[in-house]
Design a protein around this motif. Structure first.
Motif, PDB file in Angstrom:
ATOM      1  N   UNK A 128       0.816  -1.218   0.000  1.00 55.87           N
ATOM      2  CA  UNK A 128       0.000   0.000   0.000  1.00 55.87           C
ATOM      3  C   UNK A 128       0.848   1.266   0.000  1.00 55.87           C
ATOM      4  N   UNK A 129       1.994   1.234   0.649  1.00 52.78           N
ATOM      5  CA  UNK A 129       2.852   2.415   0.752  1.00 52.78           C
ATOM      6  C   UNK A 129       3.745   2.613  -0.477  1.00 52.78           C
ATOM      7  N   UNK A 134       0.163   4.305  -7.676  1.00 55.22           N
ATOM      8  CA  UNK A 134      -0.375   5.346  -8.580  1.00 55.22           C
ATOM      9  C   UNK A 134      -0.169   4.963 -10.045  1.00 55.22           C
ATOM     10  N   UNK A 135       0.978   4.411 -10.361  1.00 56.59           N
ATOM     11  CA  UNK A 135       1.262   3.978 -11.736  1.00 56.59           C
ATOM     12  C   UNK A 135       0.261   2.907 -12.162  1.00 56.59           C
ATOM     13  N   UNK A 136       0.039   1.916 -11.312  1.00 55.20           N
ATOM     14  CA  UNK A 136      -0.858   0.824 -11.675  1.00 55.20           C
ATOM     15  C   UNK A 136      -2.285   1.326 -11.871  1.00 55.20           C
ATOM     16  N   UNK A 137      -2.726   2.220 -11.017  1.00 52.09           N
ATOM     17  CA  UNK A 137      -4.071   2.792 -11.178  1.00 52.09           C
ATOM     18  C   UNK A 137      -4.168   3.565 -12.493  1.00 52.09           C
ATOM     19  N   UNK A 138      -3.131   4.332 -12.793  1.00 55.35           N
ATOM     20  CA  UNK A 138      -3.096   5.124 -14.033  1.00 55.35           C
ATOM     21  C   UNK A 138      -3.147   4.225 -15.273  1.00 55.35           C
ATOM     22  N   UNK A 141      -5.322  -0.615 -13.737  1.00 52.16           N
ATOM     23  CA  UNK A 141      -5.536  -1.641 -12.716  1.00 52.16           C
ATOM     24  C   UNK A 141      -6.546  -1.118 -11.704  1.00 52.16           C
ATOM     25  N   UNK A 142      -7.324  -2.027 -11.155  1.00 46.75           N
ATOM     26  CA  UNK A 142      -8.293  -1.690 -10.113  1.00 46.75           C
ATOM     27  C   UNK A 142      -7.959  -2.483  -8.861  1.00 46.75           C
ATOM     28  N   UNK A 143      -8.168  -1.871  -7.724  1.00 48.64           N
ATOM     29  CA  UNK A 143      -7.990  -2.577  -6.455  1.00 48.64           C
ATOM     30  C   UNK A 143      -9.226  -3.450  -6.249  1.00 48.64           C
ATOM     31  N   UNK A 148      -3.756  -6.208   5.220  1.00 53.43           N
ATOM     32  CA  UNK A 148      -3.212  -5.135   6.050  1.00 53.43           C
ATOM     33  C   UNK A 148      -2.121  -4.343   5.331  1.00 53.43           C
ATOM     34  N   UNK A 149      -1.308  -5.017   4.508  1.00 55.19           N
ATOM     35  CA  UNK A 149      -0.160  -4.348   3.900  1.00 55.19           C
ATOM     36  C   UNK A 149      -0.257  -4.148   2.388  1.00 55.19           C
ATOM     37  N   UNK A 150      -1.072  -4.944   1.707  1.00 56.15           N
ATOM     38  CA  UNK A 150      -1.048  -4.936   0.248  1.00 56.15           C
ATOM     39  C   UNK A 150      -2.414  -4.739  -0.378  1.00 56.15           C
TER      40      UNK A 150
END
Length: 157
Positions: A128-129, A134-138, A141-143, A148-150
């Motif tokens: 997540x950090x 941001x690159x993947x969303x651009x 890609x969709x979440x 907890x971490x990813x």
């Protein structure tokens, strides 16, 4: 910066071990893990026998006369596994080549190849950090899930 994106040559597959280590997200102020961490079974999954499975595809970024980054996919039950027969991504660049657009070019080139080969989806897992979220969303890609971490991300091709 001048660079070329090309198919990774079979003789270059051992470089994936270096890029696997480079792909480990290390938050600012945290000591990098020992290189031996890539020997964990959950990480070996990304590189062992690469090129021997029908869904293994790797691209290399070349700059300054050397391979400086790679993106590779394979169908596997990894951190980003969503659906069987869906390739999972791994990508990394050497630190000094990050922030130059090479990662975006690698990802776009791989997405074109996957679509041309008839894949309907591709997935990945990302901390997540990690700034790469941001690159993947651009890129589209969709979440679709998270722990907890990813984030677990999926793209329709």
């Amino acid at each position: 910066m001048d660079y070329t994106i090309r198919q990774m040559r079979e003789r270059e597959y051992p470089l994936l071990n270096n890029f696997l280590y480079e792909a480990i997200f290390i938050p600012e102020g945290v000591e990098p893990p020992p290189r031996l961490i890539i020997n964990k079974p959950e990480l070996r999954l990304y590189v062992d026998g690469f090129g021997e499975q029908p869904h293994d595809i790797a691209l290399a970024a070349e700059a300054d006369g050397k391979v400086v980054g790679a993106v590779w996919v394979r169908v596997m039950d990894d951190y980003g596994h969503v659906v069987d027969d869906t390739p999972s991504f791994a990508i990394s660049l050497y630190k000094e080549y990050r922030g130059c657009g090479i990662g975006t070019a690698l990802m776009r080139a791989m997405l074109v190849i996957l679509k041309a080969n008839g894949y309907k989806w591709a997935s990945l897992a990302v901390q997540k950090a990690n700034y790469a979220v941001r690159l993947y969303l651009k890129l589209g890609f969709e979440i679709i899930d998270e722990n907890q971490q990813e984030y677990i991300m999926l793209i329709r091709l």
